[in-house]
Design a protein around this motif. Structure first.
Motif, PDB file in Angstrom:
ATOM      1  N   TRP A  84      -2.150  -4.844  -5.329  1.00 21.48           N
ATOM      2  CA  TRP A  84      -1.501  -3.598  -5.739  1.00 21.48           C
ATOM      3  C   TRP A  84      -2.500  -2.500  -6.096  1.00 21.48           C
ATOM      4  CZ3 TRP A  84       3.422  -2.076  -5.287  1.00 21.48           C
ATOM      5  CH2 TRP A  84       4.388  -3.057  -5.031  1.00 21.48           C
ATOM      6  N   GLU A  85      -3.782  -2.834  -6.208  1.00 20.72           N
ATOM      7  CA  GLU A  85      -4.785  -1.793  -6.462  1.00 20.72           C
ATOM      8  C   GLU A  85      -4.983  -0.892  -5.245  1.00 20.72           C
ATOM      9  OE1 GLU A  85      -8.405  -3.599  -7.954  1.00 20.72           O
ATOM     10  OE2 GLU A  85      -7.741  -3.155 -10.001  1.00 20.72           O
ATOM     11  N   ASN A  86      -4.383  -1.281  -4.101  1.00 21.62           N
ATOM     12  CA  ASN A  86      -4.466  -0.451  -2.897  1.00 21.62           C
ATOM     13  C   ASN A  86      -3.310   0.532  -2.795  1.00 21.62           C
ATOM     14  OD1 ASN A  86      -6.790  -1.820  -1.898  1.00 21.62           O
ATOM     15  ND2 ASN A  86      -5.486  -3.491  -1.154  1.00 21.62           N
ATOM     16  N   ASN A  87      -2.360   0.451  -3.739  1.00 18.62           N
ATOM     17  CA  ASN A  87      -1.218   1.361  -3.694  1.00 18.62           C
ATOM     18  C   ASN A  87      -1.637   2.774  -4.085  1.00 18.62           C
ATOM     19  OD1 ASN A  87       1.207   2.652  -5.455  1.00 18.62           O
ATOM     20  ND2 ASN A  87       2.024   1.474  -3.737  1.00 18.62           N
ATOM     21  N   GLU A  88      -1.249   3.737  -3.277  1.00 17.43           N
ATOM     22  CA  GLU A  88      -1.704   5.121  -3.461  1.00 17.43           C
ATOM     23  C   GLU A  88      -1.214   5.712  -4.789  1.00 17.43           C
ATOM     24  OE1 GLU A  88      -0.460   7.281  -0.053  1.00 17.43           O
ATOM     25  OE2 GLU A  88      -1.613   6.062   1.358  1.00 17.43           O
TER      26      GLU A  88
ATOM     27  N   MET B 252      -4.314   3.278 -12.340  1.00 19.79           N
ATOM     28  CA  MET B 252      -3.859   1.910 -12.606  1.00 19.79           C
ATOM     29  C   MET B 252      -3.227   1.752 -13.989  1.00 19.79           C
ATOM     30  SD  MET B 252      -4.459   0.460  -9.814  1.00 19.79           S
ATOM     31  CE  MET B 252      -5.243   1.163  -8.360  1.00 19.79           C
ATOM     32  N   THR B 253      -2.706   2.860 -14.530  1.00 23.73           N
ATOM     33  CA  THR B 253      -2.053   2.779 -15.841  1.00 23.73           C
ATOM     34  C   THR B 253      -0.561   2.469 -15.710  1.00 23.73           C
ATOM     35  OG1 THR B 253      -1.723   5.175 -15.825  1.00 23.73           O
ATOM     36  CG2 THR B 253      -3.707   4.329 -16.931  1.00 23.73           C
ATOM     37  N   ALA B 254      -0.147   2.098 -14.517  1.00 23.51           N
ATOM     38  CA  ALA B 254       1.212   1.617 -14.274  1.00 23.51           C
ATOM     39  C   ALA B 254       1.113   0.369 -13.415  1.00 23.51           C
ATOM     40  CB  ALA B 254       2.053   2.696 -13.590  1.00 23.51           C
ATOM     41  N   TYR B 255       2.186  -0.377 -13.335  1.00 19.73           N
ATOM     42  CA  TYR B 255       2.178  -1.618 -12.551  1.00 19.73           C
ATOM     43  C   TYR B 255       3.591  -1.880 -12.017  1.00 19.73           C
ATOM     44  CZ  TYR B 255       4.077  -3.423 -16.951  1.00 19.73           C
ATOM     45  OH  TYR B 255       4.837  -3.614 -18.079  1.00 19.73           O
ATOM     46  N   PRO B 256       3.738  -2.669 -10.963  1.00 20.28           N
ATOM     47  CA  PRO B 256       5.069  -2.950 -10.408  1.00 20.28           C
ATOM     48  C   PRO B 256       5.919  -3.773 -11.381  1.00 20.28           C
ATOM     49  CG  PRO B 256       3.390  -4.271  -9.310  1.00 20.28           C
ATOM     50  CD  PRO B 256       2.661  -3.280 -10.159  1.00 20.28           C
ATOM     51  N   CYS B 257       7.089  -3.256 -11.709  1.00 27.97           N
ATOM     52  CA  CYS B 257       7.945  -3.931 -12.691  1.00 27.97           C
ATOM     53  C   CYS B 257       8.378  -5.320 -12.223  1.00 27.97           C
ATOM     54  CB  CYS B 257       9.194  -3.085 -12.956  1.00 27.97           C
ATOM     55  SG  CYS B 257       8.862  -1.457 -13.674  1.00 27.97           S
TER      56      CYS B 257
ATOM     57  N   GLU C 181       0.821  -1.217   0.000  1.00 30.53           N
ATOM     58  CA  GLU C 181       0.000   0.000   0.000  1.00 30.53           C
ATOM     59  C   GLU C 181       0.854   1.266   0.000  1.00 30.53           C
ATOM     60  OE1 GLU C 181      -3.365   2.132   2.872  1.00 30.53           O
ATOM     61  OE2 GLU C 181      -2.949  -0.020   3.049  1.00 30.53           O
ATOM     62  N   ASN C 182       1.986   1.227   0.716  1.00 32.37           N
ATOM     63  CA  ASN C 182       2.826   2.427   0.856  1.00 32.37           C
ATOM     64  C   ASN C 182       4.066   2.397  -0.044  1.00 32.37           C
ATOM     65  OD1 ASN C 182       1.330   3.716   3.134  1.00 32.37           O
ATOM     66  ND2 ASN C 182       1.913   1.841   4.188  1.00 32.37           N
ATOM     67  N   TYR C 183       4.135   1.424  -0.942  1.00 30.97           N
ATOM     68  CA  TYR C 183       5.302   1.300  -1.830  1.00 30.97           C
ATOM     69  C   TYR C 183       5.466   2.573  -2.656  1.00 30.97           C
ATOM     70  CZ  TYR C 183       8.417  -0.780  -5.342  1.00 30.97           C
ATOM     71  OH  TYR C 183       9.467  -1.059  -6.174  1.00 30.97           O
ATOM     72  N   ASP C 184       6.668   3.146  -2.596  1.00 34.21           N
ATOM     73  CA  ASP C 184       6.960   4.373  -3.331  1.00 34.21           C
ATOM     74  C   ASP C 184       8.418   4.324  -3.788  1.00 34.21           C
ATOM     75  OD1 ASP C 184       7.423   6.870  -4.337  1.00 34.21           O
ATOM     76  OD2 ASP C 184       6.766   7.979  -2.575  1.00 34.21           O
TER      77      ASP C 184
ATOM     78  N   LEU D 217      10.297   6.441  -4.894  1.00 31.72           N
ATOM     79  CA  LEU D 217      11.057   7.655  -4.562  1.00 31.72           C
ATOM     80  C   LEU D 217      11.343   7.779  -3.073  1.00 31.72           C
ATOM     81  CD1 LEU D 217       9.226  10.228  -6.883  1.00 31.72           C
ATOM     82  CD2 LEU D 217      11.297   8.898  -7.361  1.00 31.72           C
ATOM     83  N   ASN D 218      10.834   6.838  -2.292  1.00 32.50           N
ATOM     84  CA  ASN D 218      11.028   6.885  -0.839  1.00 32.50           C
ATOM     85  C   ASN D 218      12.328   6.172  -0.464  1.00 32.50           C
ATOM     86  OD1 ASN D 218      10.903   6.867   1.928  1.00 32.50           O
ATOM     87  ND2 ASN D 218       8.865   5.950   2.064  1.00 32.50           N
ATOM     88  N   ASP D 219      13.391   6.934  -0.269  1.00 34.88           N
ATOM     89  CA  ASP D 219      14.691   6.346   0.049  1.00 34.88           C
ATOM     90  C   ASP D 219      14.737   5.750   1.447  1.00 34.88           C
ATOM     91  OD1 ASP D 219      15.755   6.987  -2.433  1.00 34.88           O
ATOM     92  OD2 ASP D 219      16.412   8.976  -1.776  1.00 34.88           O
ATOM     93  N   ASP D 220      13.863   6.218   2.344  1.00 33.98           N
ATOM     94  CA  ASP D 220      13.867   5.706   3.715  1.00 33.98           C
ATOM     95  C   ASP D 220      13.474   4.233   3.776  1.00 33.98           C
ATOM     96  OD1 ASP D 220      14.612   8.182   4.638  1.00 33.98           O
ATOM     97  OD2 ASP D 220      12.557   8.845   5.058  1.00 33.98           O
ATOM     98  N   GLU D 221      12.629   3.800   2.830  1.00 36.88           N
ATOM     99  CA  GLU D 221      12.171   2.412   2.800  1.00 36.88           C
ATOM    100  C   GLU D 221      12.791   1.628   1.647  1.00 36.88           C
ATOM    101  OE1 GLU D 221      10.235   1.033   5.048  1.00 36.88           O
ATOM    102  OE2 GLU D 221       9.977   2.883   6.188  1.00 36.88           O
ATOM    103  N   ARG D 222      13.915   2.140   1.125  1.00 38.89           N
ATOM    104  CA  ARG D 222      14.520   1.547  -0.065  1.00 38.89           C
ATOM    105  C   ARG D 222      14.888   0.074   0.140  1.00 38.89           C
ATOM    106  NH1 ARG D 222      13.736   2.328  -4.607  1.00 38.89           N
ATOM    107  NH2 ARG D 222      14.084   4.590  -4.353  1.00 38.89           N
ATOM    108  N   ASN D 223      15.550  -0.247   1.254  1.00 37.41           N
ATOM    109  CA  ASN D 223      15.984  -1.630   1.479  1.00 37.41           C
ATOM    110  C   ASN D 223      14.804  -2.595   1.556  1.00 37.41           C
ATOM    111  OD1 ASN D 223      18.700  -0.962   1.533  1.00 37.41           O
ATOM    112  ND2 ASN D 223      18.756  -0.676   3.748  1.00 37.41           N
ATOM    113  N   LEU D 224      13.763  -2.176   2.261  1.00 37.74           N
ATOM    114  CA  LEU D 224      12.580  -3.017   2.414  1.00 37.74           C
ATOM    115  C   LEU D 224      11.882  -3.229   1.078  1.00 37.74           C
ATOM    116  CD1 LEU D 224      10.634  -4.522   4.263  1.00 37.74           C
ATOM    117  CD2 LEU D 224       9.485  -2.354   4.736  1.00 37.74           C
ATOM    118  N   GLN D 225      11.730  -2.168   0.310  1.00 35.09           N
ATOM    119  CA  GLN D 225      11.059  -2.259  -0.981  1.00 35.09           C
ATOM    120  C   GLN D 225      11.879  -3.071  -1.985  1.00 35.09           C
ATOM    121  OE1 GLN D 225       8.556   1.968  -0.740  1.00 35.09           O
ATOM    122  NE2 GLN D 225      10.378   1.855  -1.984  1.00 35.09           N
ATOM    123  N   ASP D 226      13.197  -2.910  -1.953  1.00 33.92           N
ATOM    124  CA  ASP D 226      14.054  -3.700  -2.843  1.00 33.92           C
ATOM    125  C   ASP D 226      13.963  -5.189  -2.493  1.00 33.92           C
ATOM    126  OD1 ASP D 226      14.879  -1.476  -4.196  1.00 33.92           O
ATOM    127  OD2 ASP D 226      16.822  -1.307  -3.201  1.00 33.92           O
ATOM    128  N   ALA D 227      13.865  -5.485  -1.193  1.00 35.64           N
ATOM    129  CA  ALA D 227      13.738  -6.884  -0.759  1.00 35.64           C
ATOM    130  C   ALA D 227      12.436  -7.486  -1.286  1.00 35.64           C
ATOM    131  CB  ALA D 227      13.789  -6.972   0.764  1.00 35.64           C
TER     132      ALA D 227
END
Length: 248
Positions: free
Chosen positions: A143-147, A154-159, A109-112, A114-124
């Motif tokens: 992923w439809e809950n992602n802000e 929804m014209t983009a999706y997680p690579c 839900e909070n995946y961003d 551009l958010n460097d603070d959560e970079r390690n978690l998101q990369d994992a």
């Protein structure tokens, strides 16, 4: 020596959990304080097992009952703790599963990007989706809950979810979808894997359950043998000569 090796393995496993930054373990240990605490417990148990192995050897070589008794007691405490932890995990598995779903749901839900603070978690998490070939926890619909995706209709999706060959070189962030005529889309329009990561993780656990149980059983058997041997040595020691103990 065998128990010192065993202790080193447990110690190394605990350190690996804390140091790992590119797997599902990383997602858990960075999101759940309980797993991080468990890693510290493993490090403590490993260090204690190595120390007990040394004391056991010292007690056996120099025929010192108190050291053998301490060795037996510590092994018994470690074994009981391991059994208790196994029972807690077994009987609380549904609770743990719900906690895990909440952790991953919040991450998605909070995946961003551009958010460097959560970079390690998101990369994992991107690494998990890429390696398991899955998308979301229960499915791509998560992923439809992602802000950010909501704001982009929804014209983009997680690579990292992509099953398209053109996205093979991109394993993080969001990829742009070929926008439909009306400028909106749903997860069903994304070129992503249908399987949720929950199914992938459960499949991995089932496939490796025999190995996991075998390792746990082997460790327990070694500890039981150590307890039996220490008691046998204690019974065979009729007198103690403390002058044999090395002086510091």
């Amino acid at each position: 020596l065998l128990f010192q090796i065993l202790g080193a393995v447990i110690l190394g496993f605990g350190i690996w959990i804390l140091a790992d930054k590119t797997s599902f373990i990383a997602v858990l240990q960075m999101s759940s304080p309980s797993l991080k605490t468990g890693a510290y417990v493993l490090i403590g148990v490993g260090a204690l097992t190595m120390l007990m192995g040394f004391l056991g050897c010292l007690g056996a070589v120099n025929e010192i009952r108190c050291l053998l008794g301490l060795y037996f007691t510590c092994l018994m405490v470690i074994l009981i703790t391991q059994v208790a932890a196994g029972l807690v995990i077994y009987f609380q598995k549904e609770t743990l599963k719900e906690e895990l779903s909440h952790i991953v749901g919040s991450l998605i839900e909070n995946y961003d990007p551009l958010n460097d603070d959560e970079r390690n978690l998101q990369d994992a998490w991107d690494y998990v989706q890429t390696q398991i070939a899955c998308c979301g926890w229960t499915g791509a619909k998560d992923w439809e809950n992602n802000e950010i995706l909501i704001n982009q209709s929804m014209t983009a999706y997680p690579c990292s979810c992509s099953n398209s060959s053109k996205d093979l070189q991109v394993d993080s962030g969001f990829c742009n979808l070929d926008v439909p005529v009306n400028g909106t889309a749903t997860y069903a329009d994304w070129p992503v894997h249908e399987q949720g990561c929950m199914d992938g993780v459960e499949k991995w656990l089932k496939d490796n359950l025999g190995i996991i149980l075998g390792v746990c059983t082997g460790v327990a058997v070694i500890e039981l043998l150590g307890m039996i041997l220490s008691i046998s040595l204690c019974k065979n020691i009729h007198s103690e000569d403390y002058t044999k103990v090395p002086k510091s």
